[in-house]
Write a protein that holds these residues in place. Structure first.
Motif, PDB file in Angstrom:
ATOM      1  N   ALA A 190       0.843  -1.204   0.000  1.00  0.00           N
ATOM      2  CA  ALA A 190       0.000   0.000   0.000  1.00  0.00           C
ATOM      3  C   ALA A 190       0.876   1.252   0.000  1.00  0.00           C
ATOM      4  CB  ALA A 190      -0.890   0.007   1.226  1.00  0.00           C
ATOM      5  N   ALA A 191       0.300   2.359  -0.387  1.00  0.00           N
ATOM      6  CA  ALA A 191       1.045   3.633  -0.380  1.00  0.00           C
ATOM      7  C   ALA A 191       0.178   4.721   0.228  1.00  0.00           C
ATOM      8  CB  ALA A 191       1.436   4.015  -1.803  1.00  0.00           C
ATOM      9  N   LEU A 192       0.804   5.512   1.071  1.00  0.00           N
ATOM     10  CA  LEU A 192       0.106   6.657   1.641  1.00  0.00           C
ATOM     11  C   LEU A 192       0.456   7.878   0.788  1.00  0.00           C
ATOM     12  CD1 LEU A 192      -1.685   7.455   4.094  1.00  0.00           C
ATOM     13  CD2 LEU A 192       0.416   8.001   5.312  1.00  0.00           C
ATOM     14  N   ALA A 193      -0.550   8.528   0.292  1.00  0.00           N
ATOM     15  CA  ALA A 193      -0.298   9.682  -0.577  1.00  0.00           C
ATOM     16  C   ALA A 193      -0.574  10.963   0.189  1.00  0.00           C
ATOM     17  CB  ALA A 193      -1.194   9.605  -1.802  1.00  0.00           C
ATOM     18  N   SER A 194       0.121  12.010  -0.197  1.00  0.00           N
ATOM     19  CA  SER A 194      -0.117  13.293   0.453  1.00  0.00           C
ATOM     20  C   SER A 194      -0.198  14.387  -0.605  1.00  0.00           C
ATOM     21  CB  SER A 194       1.010  13.605   1.434  1.00  0.00           C
ATOM     22  OG  SER A 194       0.741  14.827   2.077  1.00  0.00           O
ATOM     23  N   VAL A 195      -0.921  15.429  -0.293  1.00  0.00           N
ATOM     24  CA  VAL A 195      -0.993  16.533  -1.238  1.00  0.00           C
ATOM     25  C   VAL A 195      -0.106  17.670  -0.751  1.00  0.00           C
ATOM     26  CG1 VAL A 195      -3.309  16.030  -2.098  1.00  0.00           C
ATOM     27  CG2 VAL A 195      -3.033  17.460  -0.076  1.00  0.00           C
ATOM     28  N   TYR A 196       0.377  18.485  -1.686  1.00  0.00           N
ATOM     29  CA  TYR A 196       1.173  19.652  -1.314  1.00  0.00           C
ATOM     30  C   TYR A 196       0.877  20.759  -2.319  1.00  0.00           C
ATOM     31  CZ  TYR A 196       4.018  17.872  -5.053  1.00  0.00           C
ATOM     32  OH  TYR A 196       4.419  17.413  -6.273  1.00  0.00           O
ATOM     33  N   GLN A 198      -8.531  22.366   3.141  1.00  0.00           N
ATOM     34  CA  GLN A 198      -9.488  22.306   2.032  1.00  0.00           C
ATOM     35  C   GLN A 198      -9.459  20.926   1.381  1.00  0.00           C
ATOM     36  OE1 GLN A 198     -11.534  24.648   1.205  1.00  0.00           O
ATOM     37  NE2 GLN A 198     -10.697  26.403   2.255  1.00  0.00           N
ATOM     38  N   TYR A 199      -8.304  20.289   1.459  1.00  0.00           N
ATOM     39  CA  TYR A 199      -8.125  19.063   0.711  1.00  0.00           C
ATOM     40  C   TYR A 199      -8.580  17.826   1.473  1.00  0.00           C
ATOM     41  CZ  TYR A 199      -6.364  16.874  -3.437  1.00  0.00           C
ATOM     42  OH  TYR A 199      -6.301  16.226  -4.629  1.00  0.00           O
ATOM     43  N   GLY A 200      -8.782  17.978   2.747  1.00  0.00           N
ATOM     44  CA  GLY A 200      -9.342  16.880   3.524  1.00  0.00           C
ATOM     45  C   GLY A 200      -8.329  15.955   4.126  1.00  0.00           C
ATOM     46  N   GLY A 201      -7.603  15.236   3.306  1.00  0.00           N
ATOM     47  CA  GLY A 201      -6.668  14.286   3.881  1.00  0.00           C
ATOM     48  C   GLY A 201      -5.900  13.529   2.831  1.00  0.00           C
ATOM     49  N   ALA A 202      -5.101  12.599   3.320  1.00  0.00           N
ATOM     50  CA  ALA A 202      -4.234  11.823   2.442  1.00  0.00           C
ATOM     51  C   ALA A 202      -4.823  10.421   2.267  1.00  0.00           C
ATOM     52  CB  ALA A 202      -2.847  11.736   3.071  1.00  0.00           C
ATOM     53  N   GLY A 216      -4.228   1.250  -2.362  1.00  0.00           N
ATOM     54  CA  GLY A 216      -3.767  -0.128  -2.601  1.00  0.00           C
ATOM     55  C   GLY A 216      -4.679  -1.166  -1.983  1.00  0.00           C
ATOM     56  N   PHE A 217      -5.498  -0.763  -1.030  1.00  0.00           N
ATOM     57  CA  PHE A 217      -6.438  -1.705  -0.408  1.00  0.00           C
ATOM     58  C   PHE A 217      -7.750  -1.755  -1.186  1.00  0.00           C
ATOM     59  CE2 PHE A 217      -3.684  -0.785   3.247  1.00  0.00           C
ATOM     60  CZ  PHE A 217      -3.362  -2.078   3.605  1.00  0.00           C
ATOM     61  N   GLU A 218      -8.540  -2.763  -0.865  1.00  0.00           N
ATOM     62  CA  GLU A 218      -9.820  -2.911  -1.560  1.00  0.00           C
ATOM     63  C   GLU A 218     -10.843  -1.878  -1.105  1.00  0.00           C
ATOM     64  OE1 GLU A 218     -10.928  -6.971  -0.922  1.00  0.00           O
ATOM     65  OE2 GLU A 218      -9.907  -7.639  -2.744  1.00  0.00           O
ATOM     66  N   HIS A 219     -10.485  -1.084  -0.114  1.00  0.00           N
ATOM     67  CA  HIS A 219     -11.396  -0.049   0.392  1.00  0.00           C
ATOM     68  C   HIS A 219     -10.674   1.294   0.432  1.00  0.00           C
ATOM     69  CE1 HIS A 219     -13.850  -3.432   1.622  1.00  0.00           C
ATOM     70  NE2 HIS A 219     -12.792  -3.932   2.245  1.00  0.00           N
ATOM     71  N   VAL A 220     -11.478   2.342   0.454  1.00  0.00           N
ATOM     72  CA  VAL A 220     -10.913   3.697   0.495  1.00  0.00           C
ATOM     73  C   VAL A 220     -10.618   4.080   1.946  1.00  0.00           C
ATOM     74  CG1 VAL A 220     -11.436   6.142   0.078  1.00  0.00           C
ATOM     75  CG2 VAL A 220     -12.167   4.409  -1.590  1.00  0.00           C
ATOM     76  N   PHE A 221      -9.420   4.614   2.164  1.00  0.00           N
ATOM     77  CA  PHE A 221      -9.102   5.161   3.489  1.00  0.00           C
ATOM     78  C   PHE A 221      -8.501   6.549   3.307  1.00  0.00           C
ATOM     79  CE2 PHE A 221      -5.788   5.428   7.022  1.00  0.00           C
ATOM     80  CZ  PHE A 221      -6.679   6.004   7.911  1.00  0.00           C
ATOM     81  N   ILE A 222      -9.105   7.542   3.936  1.00  0.00           N
ATOM     82  CA  ILE A 222      -8.571   8.903   3.886  1.00  0.00           C
ATOM     83  C   ILE A 222      -8.038   9.246   5.269  1.00  0.00           C
ATOM     84  CG2 ILE A 222      -9.052  11.343   3.436  1.00  0.00           C
ATOM     85  CD1 ILE A 222      -9.334   9.604   0.909  1.00  0.00           C
ATOM     86  N   LYS A 223      -6.754   9.505   5.315  1.00  0.00           N
ATOM     87  CA  LYS A 223      -6.129   9.869   6.587  1.00  0.00           C
ATOM     88  C   LYS A 223      -6.096  11.399   6.684  1.00  0.00           C
ATOM     89  CE  LYS A 223      -3.735   9.785  10.343  1.00  0.00           C
ATOM     90  NZ  LYS A 223      -3.937  11.217  10.570  1.00  0.00           N
ATOM     91  N   ALA A 224      -6.936  11.911   7.550  1.00  0.00           N
ATOM     92  CA  ALA A 224      -6.954  13.367   7.755  1.00  0.00           C
ATOM     93  C   ALA A 224      -5.798  13.751   8.685  1.00  0.00           C
ATOM     94  CB  ALA A 224      -8.287  13.793   8.345  1.00  0.00           C
ATOM     95  N   HIS A 225      -5.382  14.982   8.588  1.00  0.00           N
ATOM     96  CA  HIS A 225      -4.284  15.480   9.426  1.00  0.00           C
ATOM     97  C   HIS A 225      -4.674  15.354  10.896  1.00  0.00           C
ATOM     98  CE1 HIS A 225      -0.963  17.948  10.679  1.00  0.00           C
ATOM     99  NE2 HIS A 225      -0.578  18.125   9.424  1.00  0.00           N
ATOM    100  N   GLY A 226      -3.697  15.060  11.745  1.00  0.00           N
ATOM    101  CA  GLY A 226      -3.978  14.923  13.178  1.00  0.00           C
ATOM    102  C   GLY A 226      -4.564  16.183  13.787  1.00  0.00           C
ATOM    103  N   ARG A 227      -4.186  17.336  13.216  1.00  0.00           N
ATOM    104  CA  ARG A 227      -4.672  18.606  13.773  1.00  0.00           C
ATOM    105  C   ARG A 227      -5.977  19.049  13.121  1.00  0.00           C
ATOM    106  NH1 ARG A 227       0.753  20.419  12.690  1.00  0.00           N
ATOM    107  NH2 ARG A 227      -0.095  21.831  11.124  1.00  0.00           N
ATOM    108  N   SER A 228      -6.607  18.162  12.411  1.00  0.00           N
ATOM    109  CA  SER A 228      -7.781  18.542  11.613  1.00  0.00           C
ATOM    110  C   SER A 228      -8.863  19.241  12.426  1.00  0.00           C
ATOM    111  CB  SER A 228      -8.399  17.312  10.963  1.00  0.00           C
ATOM    112  OG  SER A 228      -7.603  16.874   9.904  1.00  0.00           O
ATOM    113  N   SER A 229      -9.356  20.326  11.846  1.00  0.00           N
ATOM    114  CA  SER A 229     -10.535  21.001  12.402  1.00  0.00           C
ATOM    115  C   SER A 229     -11.772  20.340  11.800  1.00  0.00           C
ATOM    116  CB  SER A 229     -10.513  22.471  12.000  1.00  0.00           C
ATOM    117  OG  SER A 229     -10.644  22.540  10.582  1.00  0.00           O
ATOM    118  N   ALA A 230     -12.932  20.804  12.231  1.00  0.00           N
ATOM    119  CA  ALA A 230     -14.178  20.259  11.690  1.00  0.00           C
ATOM    120  C   ALA A 230     -14.236  20.413  10.172  1.00  0.00           C
ATOM    121  CB  ALA A 230     -15.364  20.981  12.329  1.00  0.00           C
ATOM    122  N   ASN A 232     -14.210  17.901   4.773  1.00  0.00           N
ATOM    123  CA  ASN A 232     -13.623  17.722   3.440  1.00  0.00           C
ATOM    124  C   ASN A 232     -13.054  16.325   3.257  1.00  0.00           C
ATOM    125  OD1 ASN A 232     -14.297  20.210   2.410  1.00  0.00           O
ATOM    126  ND2 ASN A 232     -12.492  21.210   3.246  1.00  0.00           N
ATOM    127  N   ALA A 233     -12.473  15.767   4.307  1.00  0.00           N
ATOM    128  CA  ALA A 233     -11.951  14.397   4.207  1.00  0.00           C
ATOM    129  C   ALA A 233     -13.099  13.425   3.927  1.00  0.00           C
ATOM    130  CB  ALA A 233     -11.232  14.019   5.501  1.00  0.00           C
TER     131      ALA A 233
END
Lengths: 350, 364
Positions: free
Chosen positions: B133-139, B296-300, B304-318, B323-324
């Motif tokens: 699997a790969a964790l992707a991030s936006v910049y 704005q972007y929600g998360g990373a 690679g898995f059969e399901h979608v997983f969005i990892k939001a930033h630990g400091r995420s606000s509501a 957005n995630a």
């Protein structure tokens, strides 16, 4: 005329009908819609029909829509197969002709006397259930009406409340007279508030156990089932109407049950009793539930049971069992401020 | 009779207890999403009594929010493997299990990244043909892309797979391209490998081999190698590297950003002329901040898995959580995993049998 056993008082816009009147454009669209264009909220029609079908049940509709829309609104109700006993609309043309522009949007000075006059004008019922929404001041008006007919609000206090509500002098006189005439009794057992604006439910706690905010009419049906006003089969038909609308799916109805339980507005024993009765319906009258578009009854029952089980016995949020006397003057002032803020924000929800 | 369960609902499972501001901000974000997303069901996993006390204070659609009780949760600073082993009823574990059991379609968490990835890896299957699997991030980048004029590029992997083979890097490229195509509405995302030179022969053996495979065995819009300085320029829409390099790059970009802010604060305090200069630039800086706001972007996405997983930033606000959830719903509605599976299958079909890597399923 025999006195009714139970009166159901309904608001129309945003309670029964999906109506937008937050902008001038909405008002025009609303005014020129035909009966066929108007949409009822899923489940509301089945609920109204079920309530009207009860012996001695009376349905009174009191709406803030202009009386010029009577024909189209009555046609809509006829199209939906909804029968009613009383239909009161607001004479806004008269208000405009007299230059009483404040009265166009005022809620308390219009709806409160209409409710009181309705009660005074027909044989009194020993029980009433009121349906409104969170768009305007229905919760305040209905609780005030309930407290007035229960004799819990003094006439001089009512005068102060009407003054706070910016009522015109003749409206004050008319309301006080109607309040004197309306037969007394602690008759309002339930106030259902449809959360059209999705207002936070915690904001309604101050109105006590009598008032239940609901997100949809399946929740209303569950509450009225617990109140003994609907049977299991009627609840089922309301759910079917919601599913038929294609705006609801089984998981959403199951979530609605869980939401009510979490908010302590529907007790688990009632849920179990409903499940037992529906199981009995499935056993004795399988054709009632036999729909090719639905999963087997046991699967449906499991979906609902699972939602309850998912909470793993977590205690529901306490909802006040009793209610302290409400400060209606403060409530009316608050509602007035909120309305002005909403107006400035372009009718954005609170 | 017509089927009444017609529109497919996106069931987004949210780890309500994960994140620096959990559960309050997570529940707020979920509440907002329940109103914003017409065809979604939000499943909040966490302490039912706590969540049940927060929800009534918020505008939300109570029929679209479901609560699933979990009695434990993983703290942000806990060691992932130990925490997951010691807390079988942790919210992230229960949330991943719900998705694995088909009770939900996608997962969103702002909690402990390691624990989140581990919880998914232990319960979810990898897509056939994906080995890691790969964790992707936006910049944020200088150039924009896609129908949405997106100011963000995607970099993967940023930490899920420390050492990636050439096959893994090619798979990452397929996964990143599928994600950018769907979420940024970028029809032909430009894909690049991160290396120490733009020439095809530059870089470690895995990168050189991946370069050749991407040219020969895929139909991706592969633009070759890019260097570190090309990342903020936005030369590529998807940048592929192994998790070790990606994590270093990501942390460095974050460090630079924080340093710039600190320098600006220093300048603001130090001299009146500098302060006036910053004030003159304030509206432009605010606009830049709004454009490049990661919330704005929600998360990373963990791909690679059969399901979608969005990892939001630990400091995420509501707002970031909302957005995630929206990104998760969009990825699910667009069949992100299906796109990846088809891309990987096409790659496998194009390559000669001897060159195909063994397929390992069930672990990351």
């Amino acid at each position: 005329m025999n006195p009714p056993r139970h009166v159901f008082r309904w608001d129309l816009d945003k309670t029964y009908l999906r109506t937008e009147f937050d902008s001038v454009g909405d008002l025009f669209k609303n005014a020129f819609e035909t009966a066929a264009d108007k949409q009822a909220y899923p489940g509301a029609t089945a609920l109204l029909r079920a309530l009207r079908a009860g012996e001695g049940h009376r349905v009174c509709i009191i709406s803030g829509s202009p009386s010029q829309m009577r024909t189209v609104l009555a046609a809509k109700l006829a199209l939906d197969g909804v029968e009613f006993d009383e239909f009161v609309l607001k004479n806004n043309l008269k208000n405009i002709m007299r230059g009483r522009f404040r009265a166009l949007r005022a809620q308390v000075p219009y709806k409160l006397p209409a409710l009181l006059e309705s009660r005074a004008g027909s044989p009194p019922a020993p029980a009433e259930t009121l349906f409104g929404d969170d768009a305007e001041a229905d919760a305040i008006i209905y609780c005030l009406y309930a407290d007035l007919v229960a004799g819990k609000v003094a006439m001089n206090d009512l005068a102060r409340i009407l003054e706070a509500a910016r009522a015109y002098p003749d409206e004050v006189t008319r309301t006080l007279a109607a309040a004197e005439r309306a037969p007394r009794g602690d008759v309002v057992g339930r106030v259902i508030i449809h959360l059209d604006r999705r207002s936070p439910t915690a904001g309604f706690r101050r109105f006590g156990p009598r008032l239940v905010p609901v997100y949809n009419y399946f929740q209303a049906a569950l509450v009225l089932y617990a109140d003994g006003l609907l049977d299991a089969r009627q609840v089922l038909f309301i759910a079917f109407e919601m599913l038929d609308s294609r705006q609801y799916q089984l998981p959403i109805l199951a979530n609605s049950l869980q939401d009510l339980i979490r908010r302590n507005r529907f007790a688990q024993p009632s849920a179990l009793r409903l499940a037992d009765e529906l199981r009995e319906v499935a056993r004795t009258a399988p054709s009632t539930l036999a729909r090719a578009d639905l999963p087997p009854f046991e699967d449906i029952a499991r979906a609902f049971t699972d939602r309850v089980r998912e909470l793993k016995g977590a205690p529901p949020l306490p909802w006040p069992d009793t209610i302290a006397p409400l400060d209606y003057v403060a409530l009316v002032d608050e509602e007035h401020d909120n309305r002005r803020k909403r107006g400035r924000r372009g009718a954005a929800p609170p | 009779m017509r089927a009444i369960i017609a529109p497919r609902m996106q069931r987004i499972v949210v780890d309500a207890m994960g994140g620096d501001h959990a559960p309050e901000e997570i529940v707020k974000g979920a509440a907002e999403a329940s109103i914003a997303l017409a065809d979604a069901e939000i499943i909040l996993v966490g302490d039912a009594a706590t969540l049940g006390a927060i929800l009534p204070r918020l505008r939300h659609d109570g029929a679209r929010v479901r609560v699933h009780h979990a009695s434990q949760y993983v703290e942000m600073d806990e060691k992932p493997a130990e925490a997951i082993a010691a807390k079988p009823d942790a919210s992230i574990v229960v949330a991943a299990e719900l998705v694995a059991a088909g009770e939900g379609d996608a997962l969103v968490s702002a909690g402990n990244t390691g624990a989140s990835v581990l919880a998914c890896a232990r319960r979810w299957k990898l897509i056939a043909g994906v080995r890691r699997a790969a964790l992707a991030s936006v910049y944020p980048t200088e150039l924009r892309r896609g129908d949405k004029n997106d100011p963000f590029s995607l970099i993967l992997d940023v930490g899920a797979t420390i050492d990636a083979s050439a096959e893994d890097l090619v798979t990452f490229a397929i996964m990143g391209s599928a994600y950018a195509g769907l979420v940024s509405k970028n029809r032909r995302p430009r894909v690049a490998l991160l290396s120490n030179g733009t020439e095809a022969g530059k870089g470690p053996a895995a990168v050189v081999a991946a370069h050749q495979m991407l040219l020969e065995a895929t139909e991706l819009n592969f633009i070759g190698n890019v260097e570190g300085l090309d990342i903020p320029r936005g030369v590529a829409d998807v940048i592929v590297c192994n998790g070790f390099v990606g994590n270093v790059v990501l942390k460095m970009l974050e460090g630079i950003s924080e340093t710039v802010v600190r320098l600006a604060r220093y300048a603001h305090k130090e001299r009146l002329a500098w302060r006036l200069g910053l004030m003159a630039l304030s509206s432009a800086l605010s606009q830049l901040k709004a454009v490049t706001d990661w919330q704005q972007y929600g998360g990373a996405p963990l791909l690679g898995f059969e399901h979608v997983f969005i990892k939001a930033h630990g400091r995420s606000s509501a707002h970031a959580v909302t957005n995630a959830i929206k990104v998760a719903a969009k990825a699910q509605a667009g069949d992100l995993c299906g796109h990846i599976a088809r891309g990987v299958a096409e790659l496998s079909a194009r390559r000669p049998p001897a060159a195909r890597p063994p397929v390992l399923e069930g672990s990351a």
